[in-house]
Enzyme design. Structure first.
Site, PDB file in Angstrom:
ATOM      1  CD  GLU A   1      -3.918  -9.450  -1.761  1.00 43.78           C
ATOM      2  OE1 GLU A   1      -3.253  -8.768  -2.560  1.00 43.78           O
ATOM      3  OE2 GLU A   1      -4.853 -10.199  -2.111  1.00 43.78           O
TER       4      GLU A   1
ATOM      5  CD  GLU B   1      -3.214  -4.005  -8.352  1.00 43.30           C
ATOM      6  OE1 GLU B   1      -2.966  -4.052  -7.116  1.00 43.30           O
ATOM      7  OE2 GLU B   1      -4.032  -4.737  -8.902  1.00 43.30           O
TER       8      GLU B   1
END
Length: 535
Positions: free
Chosen positions: A273, A264
């Site tokens: 991120e 994920e």
């Protein structure tokens, strides 16, 4: 306690039940059948780690300490692997093996062995014992080279807390879609080796084991790895086929290649991120040719929006900022030197919230990222040309963005979407608000560019430019009547709300035709890409 002492001793020994080769190796004289009881020996004098029949035996399997790794396969079984080294090549008398399966006498011995191994490697590394001329290694992994240490520390601290894992687990759209994608495609997992990239709590590893995976390697760099071990140990029927490996995918070694990667890796706007890069690195390091990735494709969707409430809210925030930082005597302190920097901060925040899809003024377009083919470096800068045709006359306040990912299973294809109007996820949607709104008429063309540039705080700088082209006479020349732009930091968004705001129309305001999410035709960047409508 004797077995747990550090490297102050010259040598440590463990009497094991047996060992066997994981791979056949021409450089090893040991057969592939289980051996009689053997001794595992850590030696700091010879800078090696070896297995032998007894303390005096000459039948020895040696490992280079610089590249040796040990992983638990079960309570009393582990595997030791080595990728080989220059030391091994220089000394033809040393017999280096690629992989050894170790069987311990009991679980206590297994724990003591792993503790001693970890301490042995740590102490030897600190002493610089593995490097020529006693120098200490200053090499960094690819992750360390591109991400600043403070950002990485905060990132792994955040995901090392159960509170944040619970937030993601309770995103039922996210967790339920992953579960359905794995279980419905159990034929892809049954009897296969799986690597879970950034395993977190280990939930996806457990799903893969439920689907019949032969073995799952759950790779997790944060302290959440210890919680994952506890969770997996608490589900022993599944846990016996799962190995938690603590470390970054850029650095760890695994004893075998994977048939499937599951992860994920999505952040806000899909790319925040920068974990997609780690996902791609894991693909290149661990995935067998022709292997599957769950998910295998991601798409960023974009559409212009009109939202007077949001624009006024941000304008008021900026006005409040201006009033505060323009004070020349705040408790006797002149704040004006920081006015420019503070004011700019309010212009650099993208908005994260869930909005009503009727605020969109044109059908969305999409930019596709194929995780199975893209190169890591191609994620450093992402340029997306924008071209829309407005369906209504309105003031365009910016660009709305969301994403979806595809689990391309052999049995069922599943999409996980974060679209406006669909069930809300913990990602919400993202909106980039222009410095000045654009005035458009129905049928006018809106063009521009969305440019995402990665930075070392594990996020992206967003550069957005939008313009409105002339309609009517002279339109064929493609002249831009008005344009506006903004520069935002995806790392520091403005988290505005958790649910979409009610859409209201003032009595004297003309009511435009409403655009529903299900009516928006998603157009891909590539002409040969099949069109998909959000359901």
């Amino acid at each position: 306690m004797e077995l747990l002492l550090g490297l102050k001793r010259k040598q440590q020994e463990f009497s094991l039940d047996s060992i066997s080769n994981l791979y056949s190796s021409s450089s090893s004289s040991t057969s592939t059948s289980p051996s009689p009881p053997v001794v595992a020996c850590f030696s700091t004098d010879d800078l090696e780690f070896r297995f032998q029949r007894d303390s005096d035996s000459s039948d020895v399997i040696k490992f280079d300490p610089r590249v040796a790794q040990v992983f638990k396969l079960g309570p009393v079984q582990s595997v030791c692997i080595s990728e080989g080294s220059e030391v091994a090549k220089e000394d033809e008398n040393k017999s280096y093996s690629r992989g050894i399966t170790i069987v311990f006498n009991n679980e206590e011995q297994s724990k003591a062995f792993h503790c001693a191994f970890d301490q042995w490697k740590k102490e030897a590394s600190v002493q610089g014992a593995w490097l020529p001329n006693g120098t200490v290694s200053t090499s960094k992994s690819k992750f360390d080279d591109k991400i600043e240490a403070s950002s990485a520390k905060m990132y792994f601290h955040y995901y090392g807390q159960l509170l944040h894992q619970q937030n993601m687990l309770q995103d039922y759209v996210r967790t339920g879609t992953y579960y359905a994608a794995v279980i419905e495609n159990h034929a892809d997992f049954a009897g296969r080796v799986v690597v879970d990239v950034g395993a977190g709590s280990g939930i996806l590893s457990l799903f893969a084991a439920q689907a019949g995976a032969k073995h799952v390697y759950a790779v997790e760099a944060s302290e959440m790895a210890e919680y994952a071990r506890k969770l997996i140990a608490g589900n022993p029927l599944l846990g016996e086929r799962i190995t938690v490996v603590k470390g970054k995918v850029e650095e760890v070694e695994l004893p075998e290649k994977a048939d499937i990667l599951i992860s994920e890796p999505m952040g806000t706007l899909l790319v925040n991120e920068r974990m997609l890069e780690s996902y791609v690195i894991a693909r290149d390091r661990f995935l067998l040719p022709g292997g599957k990735m769950f998910p295998g494709t991601g798409r960023i969707h974009m559409a212009p929006f009109s939202d007077e409430y949001l624009f006024i809210e941000i304008a008021n925030k900026r006005f409040d900022c201006a009033l505060f930082w323009q004070q020349q005597s705040y408790y006797g302190v002149n704040l004006t030197p920081l006015y420019g920097s503070a004011f700019q901060g309010y212009f650099s925040q993208p908005v994260v919230d869930a909005f009503d899809p009727r605020l969109l003024v044109a059908p969305s377009i999409s930019h596709t990222i194929d995780f199975t083919k893209i190169k890591e470096e191609e994620l450093y800068e992402i340029d997306i040309p924008l071209k829309f045709t407005s369906l209504v006359g309105a003031r365009v306040h910016g660009l709305a963005c969301w994403f979806d990912v595809l689990f391309d299973g052999s049995t069922v294809q599943r999409w996980l979407t974060t679209a406006p109007g669909a069930p809300t996820t913990h990602w919400y949607q993202l909106r980039c608000v222009l410095l000045q709104p654009l005035y458009v008429l129905a049928g006018q063309e809106i063009t521009g560019q969305l440019r995402l540039v990665a930075h070392n705080a594990q996020s992206y700088t967003i550069n957005l430019t939008m313009g409105v082209k002339m309609s009517g006479p002279g339109a064929e020349r493609g002249e831009v009547l008005q344009s506006s732009s903004c520069k935002l930091d995806l790392k520091e968004p403005y988290y505005r709300m958790s649910q979409p705001q009610a859409y209201t129309v003032a009595p004297d305001q003309q009511q435009h035709p409403l655009i529903h999410t299900q009516d928006i035709h998603i157009q891909g960047q590539d002409a040969d890409e099949p069109d998909v409508e959000l359901q």
